[in-house]
Every structure is written in C-alpha cells, then in structure tokens.
Design an enzyme around this catalytic site. Structure first.
Site, short mmCIF file in Angstrom:
data_model
loop_
_atom_site.label_atom_id
_atom_site.label_comp_id
_atom_site.label_asym_id
_atom_site.label_seq_id
_atom_site.Cartn_x
_atom_site.Cartn_y
_atom_site.Cartn_z
N SER A 21 25.87 11.54 39.63
CA SER A 21 25.85 12.17 40.95
C SER A 21 26.87 13.31 41.05
O SER A 21 26.84 14.26 40.29
CB SER A 21 26.08 11.10 42.02
N ASP B 83 19.27 9.56 41.39
CA ASP B 83 20.71 9.40 41.21
C ASP B 83 21.03 8.07 40.52
O ASP B 83 20.52 7.02 40.91
CB ASP B 83 21.34 9.43 42.60
#
Length: 854
Positions: free
Chosen positions: A398, A682
């Site tokens: 991320s 993610d």
C-alpha cells in the site's frame, strides 16, 4: 450457480477432523518445506477413459414445498470438457432414477475433480439443491465403484453414482509442469472465411458466429455481407487445449425487419438462426491448410480455409519456483556491496566472504500517506546508521509502495542523501490536492483511461485511483513503468524492490482467501503457483502459458492504484475494521461445506482430496452475500495463469492449505488458473505487511526489519504472519507479546529462534512516539520550548493529523513523522547491529558446514 456457491465459503464449515489434526498437518508441512522443484520439467502421462453413470437419488425434498421435486443432475469436469453435461429431468418424484452414462477422456497429470450438482427444475430459475465435489483420483483403474453420496443425513437424501476408469489405448503424451500447475499442448486454429452459397430471396442483415468451446477467444462474430470479398476472406483465430477434442461451431444468424415502426426499429426486428454446422478439429491435418465447405443448411454452405498448428513447447510464462535470472544476477553483485557495508558497520577485522553475507529485508506496512512518509523516515534512519547498503530487499504494501516507486525513479537513489527526495515528497504531501479534480486534470484522466480501454484493458475505478495517486505524488504525468526499474538494480547499487498485491475473489473476504502477487523490476507472478511473466508483459493476454496478445506495459501509476486500493473493501470488511468483527449474521446465510467421505483414511501423505458436499444458502442468502461481500472496485486484469491446470499432487505443496475443509485451495476447479481474470487489490486485505514475499525459501532471508505504520493493532501483522507460516510449515520465530506491551508498545522488538537456523531474525518497529517526546536525538534531551513542542504530538489519537484518510499534511506534521521514524531506528542501533552480527555468525556457521561436507 455451482461456481457462485463456492464463492461464499463458510468458516463454520471447518470439519472437525481438520481441526483435531491441525497440529499433525502443520508438522507435516514443516517436514515438506523446501521440497518443491526450482524449475519446470517435462513428464509423460497416460490418458484414461472415465464413465460416470448417474443412477438415482432417494428422498429428495425440492425447493417447492407444494409439490415434489423435478430433479436433474449436472456434471462438470472442466479438465476434460469445457461444457457441462446434464441428465434428463425426472418430474414430480422424490426418488428419481436416471441410469444415464457420461463419458470423459481425462489426463493422468492433472487433478481431475468432478462436480455433481442436483437441481430442482423451475419455471424461472432452477433451484440448486446440493453439490458433490469428487476427486476422480479415488477411482482405481479397471475397477467399477458405486458411491452413495449422502446429501442430507436428516432426511436421508442420497445420490447414487457408478464410476468406471480404464486406461486409454491412446499413447501417453508429454506435458510441462512445475509440480503445482500443468501446461498442456496449445492448438492454434487459424482460418479465413469466404462467401458461401446464398439462399434465394434472403432479406435482412446476416451475422456469422464462430466458436470453439473451451478456447481463449470463446466466440468470434463477424458481419456476413453479400459484398464480402471472396479473394481475401475474413480472418479468425482460436487458441484451445488440444486435449479437449475441440470442435468448431458455426451459426449463421439473420435479422429480419417485420414492421415499419421508425420510432422503435429494434422492436420490429426478429433474429433467426438460418444455418448451423460443426467441424471436429481432429478431422484436420495438423500443419496443413485445407479448404473446407461446411454445410450450414440445406441451401447454405460456408467456404473456409483452415489450418491447425500446435504452438511451440517453449512457454512465455515461466514455470518454477527459482528466482528470476535478473534477481539472481542482482544477488551475486549485491553480496559484494553488502559485505563491504557490513564490514564497516560492524567494525569487523576482515570483510566477510560473500557466502557469509546475510540476506536482509526491509518491510514497510500499509497506511496511505502516513506509511509513505514514515517509510522515508525509516530508510533515512538506516542510511544514517550506514547500513542501508547491507540491505538486499525492500518490500512494501500500500502506502509504502508509493514511497518505493518514487525513490526508484532515480537509478542511484540509495547512493545519495535521502533528504533530497524527502524534501521533494514534502512539497507534494503538503500541497493542496484540489488540482487532482480540476477540469484539466479530469480531462487528462479521461484521455488516459480511454487510451487504456482502446488498447484492450479492463478499465475500472482502480485505474482512475492510480491517476489520482499519480497527481498526489508528482502533480504531473508520470510515464515511468515497472520494467524501467531494472536499471536501478543493474549494478546492485540499490536494494531489490518487491511490491506486493493480493489476488482475491470479488465476493470473498481477503481474510478467507488471498493469493500474494509479487511485482519486481524483472517479473510479476505468484510464487504459490510458480508462475511468472516478464514485467514488460504484465497486462498482456496469456493462455496455456503462451502470450496470445501483446499489450503495452501499463504505467507504474496504474500499479500504484492496485497496490494501494484500500477502497476495494467490501461492506463486511469495512464493518470488521470499524467494529472489530465482521457482520456475524452473514455467516448463518453462507453455503455450508461438509466432508462427507474421507477416502484417504487420515493418511495425509495421500494427495487425494476428500469428497465434499456443498449446501447452498438459497436465493435470499445469495442476495445478501452479493451485496455485503462483493468487491466492486478490484482491479480486473488479464490472468496470465489462465489455461493451466492444477497438477495431480498439488496439495502436497506447502503454499496450499487444501486440508482445511472449506478453504478454496481444496477446490481446484475454482482456483486462479481456471479463472478468466485476476482481481488484484491492496495487500493489506490479507496481511498489512509483505512478509509472505520475503519468507519464501528461494530468497533465504536471514534478517527482517519490519516497520509497522498501521493506525492501530501494531502487532497484528505478526499474529497474521505467524498463522500464515504455521499453516504452511514456514520457519518463523515466536512473536508472543506481553499484555503490557500490547497496551504500550516499545520502539523495537527482536524475535529469533536460536534452535532453528532456518528461522529469520525479525526486528519489529511499531510506530510509536515514546522516548522521542523527551529526546530530539538518541541521548540528547529536548530543552527549549520549541524542541519540546516538536516532540509532543499524537500518532494514534482521534484528533491526530496522521489519520489514514488524510492525504495532505502541514509542513511541521510531515517533518515530525519523518523525524520520529528516523529516531526510532537510530535509537535502536544496538538491537539492529546485534541482529546483523548474529545473522552473520549463523551464515558463517552454515558456510563452514557446507565446506566441511565437501
């Protein structure tokens, strides 16, 4: 319907036998670790002829309470046939009898799983009553077995089926496998359509539809006009599994105008099939172009030129678990750099030999702009300690990937003072983000997305999010691509970057199923399947291990959208983060999966799968599940593993937890190689730190510096990693934390297993502001009012400026975040150097043992 059932797995369906014998399975996984082939190999396996006779069912209670069931059985064996078969419908009967036999040719190298689904015929939508998932490997050749599958013990519902397996007289064929997936020979069907004989007095538009069931292209449609040139023809192309006994199906469709309503001409049209025909591909001579006149009707023929050819055995997807050539070349060079750095940092009397140099990995967790800014500070601390050049890998999830991808735009970033790129990042983080949504920028984004769509990409919100991140980080167009970063590691001048994403299902939570996908400058791939493609080819279309359509490599901005797509959470996951648990009542609506027959008699070294029963939750359940668990914004990308099959013994590889009763790994027909697309999100949806990517045995990591920038739960990544490793037999130290530390975390924790040399040393850094409040640098107390003010801030309270959703910081807040993370590294110099010293000693011991054995 059956595939939808498996997309909603219930945690309450974990069989008791798996729970009781979990420890036994973990120990066996530990014994197996490292036992996977580094590269692909060729194997020769026979064919088998399978007969499945659906006999009868007993005591069936249909979905309609007012009448008896109208039952039929659907059979699906996708490794042998792309088309599902079905019995006839037996109306108004609780004890239907079919006595219908279905024949399949199966290949001995793949895991063949037969799905038997019982349906109740309905006027609108047929009701899915139950499904049986049966491993064909349970059938011994030349032996007839009859099985009575218990569908419902309470109502004594039973489905009786008879199986017979016989070795085929066909000669065995060669396949390519890495022990997890199998690549069959791929057949290319190339043709040109010419004008055929025309019906007299025909009216309306004609459309020709060609399809090869099971092919990559599925169906090709082309207008079939009278004026079509006969000399050139209309070209078409199909890629298909040669072992599927493919056939070419042709339909000639004609649209007739039956009215004169100019306001709604669509309502005045009628579509008719005026001709159809089929051609077995096996009737063609491979490698020779042949002219075919295919009858479509009494008065209609279609002229075609056809040629079939088997594609080269050389695959474009790399099968194997070894590191890429580029990464291995990097490692040889990096050991020289790292040995010099360690010699100075540890003040050694001699420079360590390259075989003695420990492999060090630095991990950055997710957390949006907070994680990106903090990772800059942590790396600056490592640079100030003069140990950054000893680091082999840098990996992130991320927001940490945003820091990494920006740094790696400079081929020599780690050779320079990090304060310069940090200063540039400060300008962008503290600037207004309003320009990201200006008319000019939105126009630019629209043009970019339209260009991607024109190139054939499946464009969705994730791609737009990538362009938003591009503006946040650069405030201009960034043409950089992942493969550009090869020059950043060509001389081993920087650590090797590994970006993390996970492949999920759009309606299963990441906690239940997520497959780690690694992005490096040289390759993108799944180490779980041992399948990788070149970074330059990611985004292109692959089938059966072959590149079938090359596309431009996407900009790294679009990958940043994938790596940081936290908004892809479904409603159940959002609720779990807010309340600490998912929506519990959803579990009562999910499908129930039960083991109804353990053919293996608890001998876990047997690679056969248990027979499982799937009881669907029903239509109401389906509606709620789709609403609360659907992931509408996952990045939909071409699946480069599509067309590969699961190897017959894949369950013996440690990355698969097929021994769990309800885990998707136990259902190979539903696993990624059988899917059309990847759904990448993610990595934080699984573990908010890329531990799984650096814990692979091929990378042989000795020390992990784990930096956690999560808003809360500073040790959750350790707990999830420990569970991940425990289930797969991966060495990982005990990371038990005291209740006191849970409430008030320290700056650094060191975990190691002195009894297991294969276990890495883990240094975990929660993001805290403990001693930094009192010390502006290690050992230097804050004295002035300004110094005290700079250290007095909150990292986790509700009014903190460092919340995950905050993308813009005040300049002083940015500086505070950089400094506290830098300080936490510097203040734990002794622990870091101690861990490096221990890892160096361990490497020396291993090198001495190897030398003595020689």
């Amino acid at each position: 319907m059956f595939r939808a059932a498996f997309s909603r797995l219930s945690v309450r369906a974990l069989p008791a036998v798996a729970a009781v014998l979990l420890r036994q399975k973990e120990n066996e996984a530990k014994e197996r670790r490292g036992r996977r082939p580094r590269s692909w190999r060729k194997e020769t396996h026979p064919y088998y002829n399978l007969s499945v006779k659906v006999l009868r069912a007993r005591n069936i209670h249909g979905a309609d309470l007012l009448s008896k069931a109208d039952c039929y059985v659907q059979l699906r064996l996708p490794t042998a046939s792309p088309i599902a078969s079905r019995t006839k419908v037996i109306y108004n009967s609780s004890d239907p009898e079919w006595n219908e036999t279905f024949h399949y040719r199966i290949h001995g190298a793949v895991k063949n799983i037969l799905e038997l689904t019982l349906y109740d015929r309905d006027v609108v939508v047929d009701d899915h009553l139950s499904s049986v998932v049966f491993d064909v490997g349970n059938i011994k050749p030349e032996e007839t077995i009859r099985r009575a599958f218990k569908l419902n013990t309470k109502n004594k519902e039973v489905l009786e089926v008879e199986f017979f397996l016989k070795k085929s007289p066909e000669p065995p064929t060669q396949i390519i496998t890495n022990g997890v997936v199998v690549a069959h020979p791929c057949l290319c069907i190339e043709g040109r359509i010419h004008q055929g004989q025309k019906q007299h007095g025909e009216k309306g538009d004609r459309l020709l539809k060609l399809s090869v069931p099971g092919s990559y292209e599925k169906q090709i449609c082309t207008p079939f006009e009278k004026s079509a040139p006969c000399n050139e023809g209309i070209p078409f192309l199909f890629h298909v599994d040669k072992d599927m006994s493919p056939q070419l199906d042709v339909y000639l469709q004609q649209t007739l105008r039956i009215g004169q309503d100019d306001l709604a001409p669509e309502l005045d049209k009628q579509v008719l099939i005026v001709g159809e025909g089929s051609l077995p591909v096996s009737s063609l001579h491979e490698g020779q172009e042949e002219e075919i006149n295919l009858p479509l009707s009494k008065d209609q023929k279609l002229g075609m030129n056809l040629k079939t050819e088997e594609l080269s055995q050389e695959l474009d997807v790399r099968l194997g678990f070894d590191l890429s050539k580029g990464e291995k070349t990097f490692l040889e060079k990096r050991k020289v750099v790292a040995s010099q750095c360690l010699g100075k940092a540890l003040q050694l009397s001699r420079i360590p030999k390259t075989e003695e140099v420990p492999v060090i990995a630095v991990l950055g967790s997710g957390g949006g702009t907070r994680a990106m800014t903090s990772f800059y500070g942590s790396l600056l601390g490592l640079q100030d300690l003069n140990i950054l050049h000893s680091v082999t890998y840098i990996s992130g999830v991320s927001g940490s990937t945003w820091c990494m991808s920006t740094l790696y735009e400079d081929p020599d970033w780690s050779q320079k003072d990090l304060r310069d790129p940090i200063s540039k990042a400060r300008n962008f983080v503290t600037a207004s983000k309003a320009g990201a949504f200006s008319p000019e920028r939105l126009r630019h984004c629209t043009q970019e997305l339209m260009a991607m769509e024109k190139d054939g990409y499946n464009v969705n919100f994730t791609d737009l999010w990538g362009l938003v991140i591009e503006y946040f980080l650069h405030q201009k167009d960034n043409p950089a691509k992942l493969s550009d970063q090869q020059q950043c590691v060509a001389r081993a001048q920087n650590p090797y970057p590994i970006y993390a994403g996970v492949n999920v299902r759009v309606n299963i939570s990441g906690g239940e199923f997520a497959e780690w996908c690694e992005f490096t400058p040289h390759e993108v791939g799944f180490r779980k399947y041992g399948a990788f493609v070149r970074a330059e080819d990611f985004g292109s279309e692959f089938f059966m291990g072959h590149l079938v359509k090359k596309r431009k490599e996407p900009k790294i901005s679009f990958l940043q959208g994938v790596w940081g797509s936290a908004f892809a959470a479904n409603l159940d996951e959002i609720w779990a983060r807010a309340a600490g648990t998912g929506i519990r009542w959803l579990n009562s609506l999910t499908d129930v999966i039960k083991v109804i027959d353990d053919c293996r008699k608890l001998h876990f070294r047997d690679f056969r799968l248990q027979t499982r029963l799937v009881m669907p939750g029903g239509i109401v359940s389906s509606i709620f599940q789709e609403f609360f668990k659907s992931r509408f914004t996952a990045a939909e990308l071409y699946n480069f593993t599509r067309g590969l099959y699961l190897y017959k013994n894949y369950v013996g590889v440690r990355e698969f937890v097929a021994w769990k009763g309800n885990h998707l790994d136990a259902f190979p027909n539903q696993l990624t190689p059988m899917e059309e697309n990847l759904y990448l999100v993610d990595g934080g949806f699984s573990i908010n730190s890329p531990f799984p990517l650096v814990l692979q045995p091929e990378r042989d990591v000795d020390v992990i510096l784990s930096f956690n920038y999560s808003w809360d739960a500073p040790f959750q990544v350790l707990d999830l990693t420990k569970q991940y490793c425990r289930e797969r037999g991966i060495p990982f130290p005990d990371t038990t934390i005291s209740e006191e530390d849970e409430k008030l975390p320290k700056e650094c924790y060191v975990f190691m297993d002195k009894d297991d040399s294969a276990c890495p040393i883990v240094l975990h850094f929660p993001m805290v502001n403990n001693t930094f409040r009192k010390f502006k640098a290690p050992g230097i107390v804050r004295e002035t009012e300004e110094e005290i003010s700079n250290g007095d801030f909150s990292l986790t309270e509700k009014d903190s400026p460092f919340r995950t959703k905050n993308f813009t910081y005040e300049p002083n807040n940015f500086d505070q975040l950089i400094e506290v993370n830098r300080y936490n590294v510097l203040n734990n110099k002794d622990q870091i150097l101690g861990a490096l010293t221990a890892a160096l000693a361990n490497r020396k011991h291993k090198a001495t043992r190897r030398y003595s054995k020689k």
